[in-house]
Design a protein around this motif. Structure first.
Motif, PDB file in Angstrom:
ATOM      1  N   GLN A  26      14.777   8.516   2.481  1.00  0.00           N
ATOM      2  CA  GLN A  26      14.682   7.274   3.255  1.00  0.00           C
ATOM      3  C   GLN A  26      13.347   6.570   3.015  1.00  0.00           C
ATOM      4  OE1 GLN A  26      15.534   7.285   7.424  1.00  0.00           O
ATOM      5  NE2 GLN A  26      17.397   8.501   7.214  1.00  0.00           N
ATOM      6  N   ILE A  27      12.251   7.346   3.098  1.00  0.00           N
ATOM      7  CA  ILE A  27      10.919   6.746   2.905  1.00  0.00           C
ATOM      8  C   ILE A  27      10.768   6.246   1.477  1.00  0.00           C
ATOM      9  CG2 ILE A  27       8.441   7.251   2.827  1.00  0.00           C
ATOM     10  CD1 ILE A  27       8.824   9.082   5.241  1.00  0.00           C
ATOM     11  N   ARG A  28      11.267   7.019   0.545  1.00  0.00           N
ATOM     12  CA  ARG A  28      11.178   6.629  -0.868  1.00  0.00           C
ATOM     13  C   ARG A  28      11.927   5.309  -1.109  1.00  0.00           C
ATOM     14  NH1 ARG A  28      10.077   9.113  -5.597  1.00  0.00           N
ATOM     15  NH2 ARG A  28      11.214   8.412  -7.426  1.00  0.00           N
ATOM     16  N   ASP A  29      13.147   5.204  -0.545  1.00  0.00           N
ATOM     17  CA  ASP A  29      13.927   3.964  -0.704  1.00  0.00           C
ATOM     18  C   ASP A  29      13.211   2.779  -0.070  1.00  0.00           C
ATOM     19  OD1 ASP A  29      15.852   5.385  -2.000  1.00  0.00           O
ATOM     20  OD2 ASP A  29      17.227   5.543  -0.290  1.00  0.00           O
ATOM     21  N   LEU A  30      12.587   3.029   1.099  1.00  0.00           N
ATOM     22  CA  LEU A  30      11.861   1.968   1.799  1.00  0.00           C
ATOM     23  C   LEU A  30      10.679   1.482   0.953  1.00  0.00           C
ATOM     24  CD1 LEU A  30      11.234   0.287   4.320  1.00  0.00           C
ATOM     25  CD2 LEU A  30      10.069   2.264   5.286  1.00  0.00           C
ATOM     26  N   ILE A  31       9.938   2.425   0.387  1.00  0.00           N
ATOM     27  CA  ILE A  31       8.786   2.066  -0.453  1.00  0.00           C
ATOM     28  C   ILE A  31       9.249   1.287  -1.690  1.00  0.00           C
ATOM     29  CG2 ILE A  31       6.997   3.034  -1.972  1.00  0.00           C
ATOM     30  CD1 ILE A  31       6.692   5.294   0.138  1.00  0.00           C
ATOM     31  N   LEU A  32      10.319   1.797  -2.330  1.00  0.00           N
ATOM     32  CA  LEU A  32      10.818   1.148  -3.547  1.00  0.00           C
ATOM     33  C   LEU A  32      11.286  -0.281  -3.262  1.00  0.00           C
ATOM     34  CD1 LEU A  32      12.761   4.072  -5.277  1.00  0.00           C
ATOM     35  CD2 LEU A  32      10.677   2.958  -6.081  1.00  0.00           C
ATOM     36  N   ARG A  33      11.814  -0.496  -2.049  1.00  0.00           N
ATOM     37  CA  ARG A  33      12.286  -1.834  -1.680  1.00  0.00           C
ATOM     38  C   ARG A  33      11.149  -2.858  -1.739  1.00  0.00           C
ATOM     39  NH1 ARG A  33      15.036  -2.506   4.045  1.00  0.00           N
ATOM     40  NH2 ARG A  33      14.090  -4.514   4.461  1.00  0.00           N
ATOM     41  N   TYR A  34       9.953  -2.426  -1.351  1.00  0.00           N
ATOM     42  CA  TYR A  34       8.807  -3.344  -1.356  1.00  0.00           C
ATOM     43  C   TYR A  34       8.130  -3.433  -2.724  1.00  0.00           C
ATOM     44  CZ  TYR A  34       8.963  -4.190   3.660  1.00  0.00           C
ATOM     45  OH  TYR A  34       9.353  -4.600   4.916  1.00  0.00           O
ATOM     46  N   ILE A  35       7.983  -2.280  -3.382  1.00  0.00           N
ATOM     47  CA  ILE A  35       7.223  -2.319  -4.641  1.00  0.00           C
ATOM     48  C   ILE A  35       8.096  -2.726  -5.827  1.00  0.00           C
ATOM     49  CG2 ILE A  35       5.571  -0.596  -3.797  1.00  0.00           C
ATOM     50  CD1 ILE A  35       6.878   1.467  -5.594  1.00  0.00           C
ATOM     51  N   SER A  36       9.433  -2.749  -5.644  1.00  0.00           N
ATOM     52  CA  SER A  36      10.304  -3.217  -6.734  1.00  0.00           C
ATOM     53  C   SER A  36      10.200  -4.720  -6.906  1.00  0.00           C
ATOM     54  CB  SER A  36      11.765  -2.842  -6.454  1.00  0.00           C
ATOM     55  OG  SER A  36      11.920  -1.446  -6.422  1.00  0.00           O
ATOM     56  N   VAL A  42       0.858  -1.191   0.000  1.00  0.00           N
ATOM     57  CA  VAL A  42       0.000   0.000   0.000  1.00  0.00           C
ATOM     58  C   VAL A  42       0.893   1.241   0.000  1.00  0.00           C
ATOM     59  CG1 VAL A  42      -1.894   1.185   1.157  1.00  0.00           C
ATOM     60  CG2 VAL A  42      -1.708  -1.300   1.318  1.00  0.00           C
ATOM     61  N   VAL A  43       0.745   2.066  -1.050  1.00  0.00           N
ATOM     62  CA  VAL A  43       1.603   3.240  -1.227  1.00  0.00           C
ATOM     63  C   VAL A  43       0.738   4.482  -1.318  1.00  0.00           C
ATOM     64  CG1 VAL A  43       3.394   4.272  -2.677  1.00  0.00           C
ATOM     65  CG2 VAL A  43       3.222   1.795  -2.530  1.00  0.00           C
ATOM     66  N   GLY A  44       1.204   5.555  -0.703  1.00  0.00           N
ATOM     67  CA  GLY A  44       0.470   6.824  -0.799  1.00  0.00           C
ATOM     68  C   GLY A  44       1.168   7.901  -0.004  1.00  0.00           C
ATOM     69  N   THR A  45       0.711   9.140  -0.184  1.00  0.00           N
ATOM     70  CA  THR A  45       1.310  10.235   0.585  1.00  0.00           C
ATOM     71  C   THR A  45       0.802  10.174   2.020  1.00  0.00           C
ATOM     72  OG1 THR A  45      -0.474  11.666  -0.167  1.00  0.00           O
ATOM     73  CG2 THR A  45       1.596  11.794  -1.387  1.00  0.00           C
ATOM     74  N   GLY A  68       3.889   6.841   4.870  1.00  0.00           N
ATOM     75  CA  GLY A  68       3.436   7.748   3.817  1.00  0.00           C
ATOM     76  C   GLY A  68       4.572   8.595   3.259  1.00  0.00           C
ATOM     77  N   ILE A  69       4.468   8.894   1.958  1.00  0.00           N
ATOM     78  CA  ILE A  69       5.473   9.732   1.293  1.00  0.00           C
ATOM     79  C   ILE A  69       5.382  11.138   1.882  1.00  0.00           C
ATOM     80  CG2 ILE A  69       6.211  10.692  -0.920  1.00  0.00           C
ATOM     81  CD1 ILE A  69       4.787   8.223  -2.227  1.00  0.00           C
ATOM     82  N   THR A  70       6.523  11.664   2.320  1.00  0.00           N
ATOM     83  CA  THR A  70       6.549  13.001   2.924  1.00  0.00           C
ATOM     84  C   THR A  70       7.659  13.818   2.279  1.00  0.00           C
ATOM     85  OG1 THR A  70       6.661  14.185   5.025  1.00  0.00           O
ATOM     86  CG2 THR A  70       8.122  12.310   4.791  1.00  0.00           C
ATOM     87  N   VAL A 106       2.034   8.640  11.163  1.00  0.00           N
ATOM     88  CA  VAL A 106       1.589   7.645  12.143  1.00  0.00           C
ATOM     89  C   VAL A 106       2.251   6.289  11.853  1.00  0.00           C
ATOM     90  CG1 VAL A 106      -0.386   6.431  13.103  1.00  0.00           C
ATOM     91  CG2 VAL A 106      -0.612   8.838  12.434  1.00  0.00           C
ATOM     92  N   THR A 107       2.192   5.851  10.596  1.00  0.00           N
ATOM     93  CA  THR A 107       2.843   4.592  10.208  1.00  0.00           C
ATOM     94  C   THR A 107       4.336   4.862  10.006  1.00  0.00           C
ATOM     95  OG1 THR A 107       0.811   3.943   9.074  1.00  0.00           O
ATOM     96  CG2 THR A 107       2.811   2.694   8.551  1.00  0.00           C
ATOM     97  N   ARG A 108       5.140   4.349  10.938  1.00  0.00           N
ATOM     98  CA  ARG A 108       6.584   4.650  10.854  1.00  0.00           C
ATOM     99  C   ARG A 108       7.436   3.401  10.636  1.00  0.00           C
ATOM    100  NH1 ARG A 108       8.548   7.033  15.585  1.00  0.00           N
ATOM    101  NH2 ARG A 108       6.777   6.419  16.867  1.00  0.00           N
TER     102      ARG A 108
END
Length: 693
Positions: free
Chosen positions: A165-175, A30-33, A149-151, A58-60
């Motif tokens: 950091q958040i972007r890399d974390l998200i990319l790790r899962y969605i890649s 689940v990805v979003g701002t 969330g993307i910040t 909130v989701t950290r």
């Protein structure tokens, strides 16, 4: 096909136990701002308040949420396993092992506590996931990952590069090509500015695994609606665009339950978007996600199975290389010593299990040293190297003493030939050194390629290297001494009766006599021929000896004496004011030699060359034999007894068989991973073909 999602959940559990992500399992990310409603969508899918909610970040930490649908039969079975659970819905965390949570407020509190334990309590984020499994009859089988969330702007204790950091974390899962991307966007923002869709496009440009979710449909400006967005006219998404209405913060504060919120959502959609109501909403989203995930798992399963089998084989090989834990130390030590000694000897013999292909090694290199390196070096030694004609003439004259010689003195030949033979000693000793170096290299070769078990025990490895090196060092002086003696033997007795040498002398005699006859034929008749012509009774020349090989004519003797007389009777110069001491006059370094001198020198040079070639042939043959006997074969024969004698001692057992610090840990990790892969392979093998369609 409903059975496929529980299969993936089982695989997820299997790999969670070893804490590894070597296998990329199908799941929904689940990805979003920030504050776009990601956690609210997940809560709606579960039907319970279980996630921390609020404004801001909130989701950290990533939350891997497995939803397991329980039929009444499954529930009764689970109740028996879990010591009689009364609730029909419950949750379990991976980090709390087997603890059961029936109160969803407790689950939310545990998520907050676990987040703060790792990420701190002031807005920091962490990439370490929290694993939560929800069992309920009211959910569909799904595996979802709730991501931070993307910040854009750091707050609290967040570092300056929080966005990256958040972007890399998200990319790790969605890649992960096996994941489905759930891109969440708020309806009260412009779809074209959606960060979620932008990030999804980066890893999934074709949109094959991206599903868009539009939240906050009820918060759009008056006079606007999301019809064009939901119909895909603004930005088309292949897997579809689904609109949902979540609870507001006020609803959450007023403890509005999820079931009531879903009823309100249905009413809102019927009122505002009647034509699209049946293709939007939380329930439709749950069914769609379930269907997408099942089809996605079906497509990924063959590749997943292959990957698990390949990894299992790799880890089995890795585990084999680490060896089994040592139980009988005495037997293990003897086995390792014997194996090393055997591999060392096999490498020399050329029968080793691991054949080197990049370069010569072991016995092949020793052979190369003997016949290529050493052989060519000896052949490059010039028999007359370092000897000039003047050197030869000086040696002849020195050997005659104060008396003029009628024949070429034999002692001059011996002195000169010994000097030349002595030059063979240095390359012979160098040959021993090269073989010694190669036998030293074989130790490393055996350690690296043949006896990998030794690398488990660094102290034993070092001790074996020390013993073998010591044995080689001990044999080196003995071998050098023997090679030195081989040359000394040749120097001790110059055998002029050697068959090859006698033949050379006979051939040389006939050549010289032939040349002399030719010269005498060319002399004018007035010149008397030498009385010592062939047939005058001189017998030595034809016997194979070399004393009578040369006879000086009187005319040549006279010329030589006259020349010497002239050289030694130079008068003092009248211009000089003092007399010259004749003893101080230097002997001229270069001058024209008389015919006799030239012939004498030529004979000696030919004899030296002939005898040198005989000795060189002997040395070229005997040095490799001596090296093999005194160094190579001796080490081969005594290696095992030396190793056993030095190392096979009760006092040394514990110390020598101490494994390197991380070896036991790596063995355990590899064993755990292998068990997980084997279990995963069994889980996949249980799937019937009928489940796939």
């Amino acid at each position: 096909m409903e059975a496929l999602i529980p299969v993936i959940n089982k695989l997820q559990d299997v790999f969670n136990t070893v804490g590894s992500d070597v296998i990329q399992l199908p799941q929904i990310a689940v990805v979003g701002t920030q504050s776009s409603g990601k956690s609210s969508v997940l809560e709606s899918l579960v039907g319970k308040d279980l996630l921390p909610r609020g404004t801001g970040v909130v989701t950290r930490r990533p939350l891997i949420l497995q939803l397991v649908n329980l039929s009444p039969e499954d529930r009764r079975k689970a109740a028996g396993e879990e010591n009689g659970i009364e609730s029909e819905e419950w949750g379990k965390f991976l980090h709390t092992k087997n603890k059961i949570y029936t109160d969803f407020d407790e689950i939310r509190q545990e998520i907050e506590n676990e987040t703060e334990r790792i990420s701190g309590n002031n807005k920091g984020i962490s990439a370490e996931p929290i694993h939560l499994k929800i069992f309920s009859p009211h959910v569909v089988n799904l595996t979802l990952v709730d991501l931070p969330g993307i910040t854009k702007v750091p707050v609290g204790d967040q570092p300056k590069d929080i966005e990256i950091q958040i972007r890399d974390l998200i990319l790790r899962y969605i890649s992960n090509p096996n994941s489905i991307i759930l891109a969440v966007t708020a309806a009260n923002t412009d779809m074209a500015t959606s960060e979620a869709l932008k990030v999804a496009r980066e890893v999934d440009p074709d949109g094959r695994r991206t599903l868009a979710v539009i939240t906050k449909l009820d918060l759009m400006d008056a006079g606007t609606d999301a019809m064009d967005v939901l119909m895909g006219r603004v930005i088309p998404v292949k897997l579809g665009i689904i609109g949902v209405v979540n609870r507001s913060q006020l609803d959450i504060n007023n403890k509005k339950i999820v079931a009531e919120a879903i009823r309100d959502e249905y009413a809102f959609l019927q009122k505002k978007y009647p034509s699209l109501a049946n293709r939007n909403g939380t329930k439709y989203l749950a069914r769609t996600l379930n269907r997408l995930l099942m089809h996605h798992i079906r497509d990924c399963l063959p590749e997943l199975k292959t990957r698990i089998n390949v990894l299992a084989a790799q880890y089995q090989s890795l585990l084999n290389s680490y060896g089994e834990p040592v139980e009988d130390k005495s037997a293990t030590l003897l086995q390792l010593i014997t194996k090393f000694a055997s591999e060392y000897c096999n490498t020399i013999e050329g029968t080793a299990k691991y054949i080197e292909t990049s370069e010569l090694c072991g016995g092949a290199r020793i052979c190369y040293i003997f016949h290529e390196t050493f052989g060519r070096t000896l052949e490059s030694v010039d028999p007359l190297g370092g000897l000039t004609t003047i050197d030869v003439l000086t040696a002849i004259r020195n050997a005659t003493g104060p008396r003029p010689a009628l024949f070429v003195p034999e002692i001059s030949f011996e002195l000169l030939v010994k000097r030349q033979v002595k030059r063979l000693e240095e390359p012979s000793l160098r040959c021993v050194e090269l073989v010694h170096e190669e036998m030293q290299r074989i130790i490393q070769h055996c350690s690296n390629y043949s006896t990998q078990e030794l690398l488990r025990f660094p102290k034993l490895h070092d001790a074996i290297v020390e013993v073998v090196t010591s044995l080689l060092r001990k044999r080196l002086p003995v071998t050098n001494e023997m090679v030195h003696n081989l040359v000394a033997i040749e120097l001790a007795y110059i055998n002029t009766k050697h068959p090859d040498f006698a033949d050379a002398c006979g051939l040389m005699n006939s050549n010289i006599e032939e040349q002399r006859r030719n010269r005498m034929r060319e002399l004018p008749p007035s010149v008397p021929r030498d009385k010592g012509a062939p047939g005058d009774g001189t017998q030595d020349a034809g016997t194979g000896g070399w004393r009578g090989m040369v006879k000086a004519s009187k005319s040549e003797d006279g010329a030589y004496e006259e020349k010497t007389k002239y050289m030694t009777s130079l008068p003092a110069s009248p211009q000089k004011g003092h007399a010259i001491n004749l003893l101080d006059v230097p002997v001229p370094v270069s001058r024209k030699l008389s015919a006799r001198e030239q012939r004498d020198c030529e004979v000696i040079e030919r004899l030296i060359k002939s005898y040198f070639l005989i000795v060189r042939k002997n040395i070229q043959d005997s040095v490799p034999k001596a090296v093999m006997h005194f160094l190579v074969n001796n080490v081969k024969d005594n290696l095992q007894s030396e190793l056993v004698g030095q190392l096979y001692k009760t006092l040394l057992l514990e110390d020598l068989l101490t494994e390197s610090e991380d070896m036991a840990q790596r063995r355990n990790e590899a064993a755990d991973m292998l068990k997980a892969l084997q279990r995963a392979s069994q889980v996949i093998a249980e799937i019937r073909e009928t489940h796939l369609w």
